[in-house]
Scaffold this motif. Structure first.
Motif, PDB file in Angstrom:
ATOM      1  N   LEU B 168       0.815  -1.248   0.167  1.00  0.00           N
ATOM      2  CA  LEU B 168       0.028  -0.063  -0.175  1.00  0.00           C
ATOM      3  C   LEU B 168       0.694   1.173   0.154  1.00  0.00           C
ATOM      4  O   LEU B 168       0.534   2.269  -0.679  1.00  0.00           O
ATOM      5  N   ALA B 169       1.922   1.229   0.747  1.00  0.00           N
ATOM      6  CA  ALA B 169       2.985   2.362   0.824  1.00  0.00           C
ATOM      7  C   ALA B 169       3.484   2.703  -0.421  1.00  0.00           C
ATOM      8  O   ALA B 169       3.656   3.799  -0.841  1.00  0.00           O
ATOM      9  N   GLU B 170       3.752   1.734  -1.220  1.00  0.00           N
ATOM     10  CA  GLU B 170       4.327   1.874  -2.630  1.00  0.00           C
ATOM     11  C   GLU B 170       3.475   2.993  -3.496  1.00  0.00           C
ATOM     12  O   GLU B 170       4.081   3.865  -4.279  1.00  0.00           O
ATOM     13  N   VAL B 171       2.304   2.833  -3.199  1.00  0.00           N
ATOM     14  CA  VAL B 171       1.415   3.683  -3.852  1.00  0.00           C
ATOM     15  C   VAL B 171       1.520   5.200  -3.498  1.00  0.00           C
ATOM     16  O   VAL B 171       1.627   6.042  -4.318  1.00  0.00           O
ATOM     17  N   ALA B 172       1.819   5.490  -2.189  1.00  0.00           N
ATOM     18  CA  ALA B 172       1.777   6.788  -1.660  1.00  0.00           C
ATOM     19  C   ALA B 172       3.275   7.115  -2.094  1.00  0.00           C
ATOM     20  O   ALA B 172       3.216   8.409  -2.325  1.00  0.00           O
ATOM     21  N   VAL B 173       4.095   6.298  -2.181  1.00  0.00           N
ATOM     22  CA  VAL B 173       5.576   6.775  -2.399  1.00  0.00           C
ATOM     23  C   VAL B 173       5.899   7.208  -3.716  1.00  0.00           C
ATOM     24  O   VAL B 173       6.423   8.233  -4.095  1.00  0.00           O
ATOM     25  N   ALA B 174       5.199   6.510  -4.812  1.00  0.00           N
ATOM     26  CA  ALA B 174       4.991   6.808  -6.115  1.00  0.00           C
ATOM     27  C   ALA B 174       4.480   7.984  -6.524  1.00  0.00           C
ATOM     28  O   ALA B 174       4.873   8.654  -7.241  1.00  0.00           O
ATOM     29  N   ALA B 175       3.398   8.074  -5.725  1.00  0.00           N
ATOM     30  CA  ALA B 175       2.615   9.616  -5.905  1.00  0.00           C
ATOM     31  C   ALA B 175       3.417  10.770  -5.760  1.00  0.00           C
ATOM     32  O   ALA B 175       3.369  11.720  -6.434  1.00  0.00           O
ATOM     33  N   ARG B 176       4.417  10.546  -4.557  1.00  0.00           N
ATOM     34  CA  ARG B 176       4.836  11.417  -4.071  1.00  0.00           C
ATOM     35  C   ARG B 176       6.151  11.743  -5.034  1.00  0.00           C
ATOM     36  O   ARG B 176       6.569  12.898  -5.310  1.00  0.00           O
ATOM     37  N   GLY B 177       6.823  10.570  -5.603  1.00  0.00           N
ATOM     38  CA  GLY B 177       7.792  10.815  -6.706  1.00  0.00           C
ATOM     39  C   GLY B 177       7.429  11.695  -7.638  1.00  0.00           C
ATOM     40  O   GLY B 177       8.053  12.540  -8.143  1.00  0.00           O
ATOM     41  N   TRP B 178       6.056  11.469  -8.163  1.00  0.00           N
ATOM     42  CA  TRP B 178       5.659  12.328  -9.412  1.00  0.00           C
ATOM     43  C   TRP B 178       5.243  13.568  -8.801  1.00  0.00           C
ATOM     44  O   TRP B 178       5.559  14.521  -9.597  1.00  0.00           O
ATOM     45  N   ALA B 179       4.880  13.823  -7.726  1.00  0.00           N
ATOM     46  CA  ALA B 179       4.441  15.191  -7.297  1.00  0.00           C
ATOM     47  C   ALA B 179       5.689  15.929  -7.142  1.00  0.00           C
ATOM     48  O   ALA B 179       5.772  17.184  -7.286  1.00  0.00           O
ATOM     49  N   ARG B 180       6.837  15.293  -6.986  1.00  0.00           N
ATOM     50  CA  ARG B 180       8.161  16.061  -6.540  1.00  0.00           C
ATOM     51  C   ARG B 180       8.598  16.625  -8.094  1.00  0.00           C
ATOM     52  O   ARG B 180       9.519  17.488  -8.086  1.00  0.00           O
ATOM     53  N   LEU B 181       8.068  16.171  -8.972  1.00  0.00           N
ATOM     54  CA  LEU B 181       8.449  16.664 -10.429  1.00  0.00           C
ATOM     55  C   LEU B 181       7.313  17.496 -11.055  1.00  0.00           C
ATOM     56  O   LEU B 181       7.383  18.092 -12.169  1.00  0.00           O
ATOM     57  N   ALA B 288      -8.132   7.901  -3.710  1.00  0.00           N
ATOM     58  CA  ALA B 288      -8.631   8.467  -2.415  1.00  0.00           C
ATOM     59  C   ALA B 288      -7.867   7.989  -1.227  1.00  0.00           C
ATOM     60  O   ALA B 288      -7.533   8.566  -0.124  1.00  0.00           O
ATOM     61  N   PHE B 289      -7.460   6.777  -1.449  1.00  0.00           N
ATOM     62  CA  PHE B 289      -6.589   5.834  -0.538  1.00  0.00           C
ATOM     63  C   PHE B 289      -5.692   5.151  -0.923  1.00  0.00           C
ATOM     64  O   PHE B 289      -5.742   4.638  -2.357  1.00  0.00           O
ATOM     65  N   THR B 290      -4.660   4.529  -0.536  1.00  0.00           N
ATOM     66  CA  THR B 290      -3.865   3.775  -1.375  1.00  0.00           C
ATOM     67  C   THR B 290      -4.114   2.404  -1.921  1.00  0.00           C
ATOM     68  O   THR B 290      -3.719   2.097  -2.760  1.00  0.00           O
ATOM     69  N   ILE B 291      -5.232   1.745  -1.298  1.00  0.00           N
ATOM     70  CA  ILE B 291      -5.603   0.920  -2.042  1.00  0.00           C
ATOM     71  C   ILE B 291      -6.432   0.909  -3.199  1.00  0.00           C
ATOM     72  O   ILE B 291      -6.728  -0.041  -3.951  1.00  0.00           O
TER      73      ILE B 291
END
Ligand code: ZN
Lengths: 117, 391
Positions: B168-181, B288-291
């Motif tokens: 689940l955390a992978e989803v949040a971390v991937a989103a943040r990776g994109w947000a940083r760009l 809405a959530f990582t799931i």
């Protein structure tokens, strides 16, 4: 004349969980309905729930006001074949575990089978 | 029955956003109007050209009337269907039907919310809704919604398929990776799997980073018939397929907590478009959530049911991964003003225009947008958008 929601509520306030059962398809119906969502039949009869079931899913709510303890919210699959929300009060709540119902202040409270509340 | 006559029949010619993140001092209508104005200008039109309106709002029952009056338009086509955050993706179908029938020529789809900084914010709305739209069979147990309903979904998915919190955390971390760009994203600080796992619990298995942002923001886009889109100043993005499905309202009424209505909405969108998962270059999945992206990847056929957890491991949906998902940072890290649908569509359009700068997916020609709505993945709307080459 009371609708099914009100009939359900009155039974629950008197301490009993009652479920509608459909004459047409022999399935239990929840939440209460005017007609059966499975077959469309309108002959729905009230019967008390037997009180046994299984935890289908479960979460502990941690977003609580200061000083209040986290609490359980679960979905329980009753043996009658319906699923409903309630609270499981046990040392450990595990999906798939057998639970027994009691009605407390018009709410559905479950305990793991064999664990006395 | 696939509606394939609608394939490529309409185009998105303008997009606009406003106040993404914090927009203190601006009302919902002002945020909507700023985004709407930007979208109409982007389309090379003026507000006087707008004769179709699609909009929704979570607080106000007759919202299209508020919007009509504020924007000063008298549309011949008005669509206010509210099935939650997926609404603005679902609106594509109704707008396409109206445009093709000649009811109108230019449809504005628009949204605005000041839920983060407004005086009537999230908390106040939740209290009001509990009396206006009570859930008598759930309220006594006080689920902290929407997180608790999606937490029940995630817990069941974990039980049934072995999905883990790190997945689940992978989803949040991937989103943040994109947000940083993405300079427009609200949350751009580094975020690790450990940060997600160690965050304060909300409703288990979700910690704070498993839950979307609570931001302000406005989003809007403009639709016209494809032949008219050729005159638009920006590269047009065509609607190749769309489908909507709604199955329930409450989490108690969801038949199988691991299967969402996007099984149906996706099928409908694929059938209309003639495309399948292998043809999609970039995805915008309502997170809405990582799931949610895990469920969408499964239900939309990018992996088998139950394999969404392993699928997202190892940064697979983040920058540099094998499948780009939520390239703006999503609702988890970019913007989430309560209803995210317009923003998912807008990011897909920007990717297909090739205007995404550092986060651009090279050569993106087809994008899939999946909207999620309601407290329990209750409604799903899937759209497939493409460049002129995909027509
Ligand atoms: Zn029946």
């Amino acid at each position: 004349m009371n609708g099914p929601d009100e009939e359900f509520r009155l039974a629950l306030e008197s301490g009993e969980l009652r479920l509608q059962h459909c004459d047409g398809c022999a399935r239990a119906v929840f939440p209460p309905r005017i007609f059966c969502p499975h077959c469309g039949g309108t002959a729905l009869a009230w019967r008390p729930a037997q009180g046994g079931g299984e935890v289908y899913s479960s979460t502990t709510v941690h977003m609580v006001p200061k000083g209040q303890a986290p609490y359980n919210v679960s979905l329980v699959a009753l043996d009658e074949g319906v699923r409903l929300m309630g609270r499981v009060e046990g040392r450990q709540v595990v999906i798939g575990q057998r639970v027994t119902l009691r009605v407390e202040k018009a709410a559905l409270i479950f305990s793991p089978e064999g664990e006395t509340p | 029955m696939s509606g394939s006559s609608l394939r490529g029949s309409i185009a998105i010619t303008g997009v606009g956003t406003a106040g993404c993140g914090e927009a203190a001092g601006l009302s919902e209508l002002e945020l909507l109007a700023l985004a709407a104005h930007a979208a109409v200008v982007d389309a090379g039109l003026t507000m006087a050209d707008i004769d179709g309106l699609c909009t929704a709002n979570l607080n106000i029952a007759m919202w299209p009337l508020n919007v009509v009056e504020y924007l000063g338009i008298r549309p011949t086509f008005i669509e206010g269907t509210n099935i939650g955050g997926s609404a603005f993706v679902a609106h594509l179908l109704q707008a396409a039907l109206a445009l093709q029938a000649g009811i109108c020529n230019a449809v504005l789809v628009c949204y605005g919310s000041n839920q983060r900084t407004g005086t009537f914010g999230r908390r106040e709305r939740t209290i009001a809704r509990n009396s206006l739209d009570p859930a008598p069979y759930e309220a006594p147990y006080a689920p902290f919604n929407p997180p608790s309903s999606y937490a029940l979904i995630a817990a069941r998915h974990m039980h049934q398929y072995g999905t883990t919190r790190p997945q689940l955390a992978e989803v949040a971390v991937a989103a943040r990776g994109w947000a940083r760009l993405n300079p427009e994203a609200f949350s751009r600080d580094p975020l690790s799997i450990e940060d997600v796992l160690n965050a304060r619990m909300v409703s288990d298995p979700f910690g704070t980073h498993d839950c979307c942002l609570v931001t302000d923001g406005g989003g809007a886009f403009v639709l016209t018939r494809a032949e008219r889109a050729k005159d638009a100043p920006q590269p047009s993005v065509y609607m190749l397929g769309v489908g909507t499905a709604a199955w329930h309202r409450t989490i108690s009424g969801m038949a199988d907590l691991t299967i969402t209505p996007s099984v149906d909405s996706g099928c409908r969108a694929y059938a209309m478009s003639g495309l399948g998962p292998a043809d999609i270059d970039v995805l915008q999945l309502y997170d809405a959530f990582t799931i949610n992206p895990i469920l969408a990847l499964e239900d939309l056929g990018f992996c088998a049911k139950g394999e969404g957890g392993p699928f997202v491991e190892g940064g697979a949906i983040g920058p540099g991964g094998r499948l780009p998902v939520n390239t703006n940072g999503g609702g988890l890290s970019c913007v989430q003003p309560n209803m995210y649908g317009t923003f998912a569509v807008i990011e897909a359009v920007r990717q297909l225009r090739g205007s995404c700068g550092d986060r651009q997916v090279a050569g993106a020609r087809a994008a899939l947008v999946n909207g999620n709505g309601g407290n329990a993945a209750a409604s799903q709307a899937t759209a497939i958008l493409g460049t002129a080459e995909t027509l």
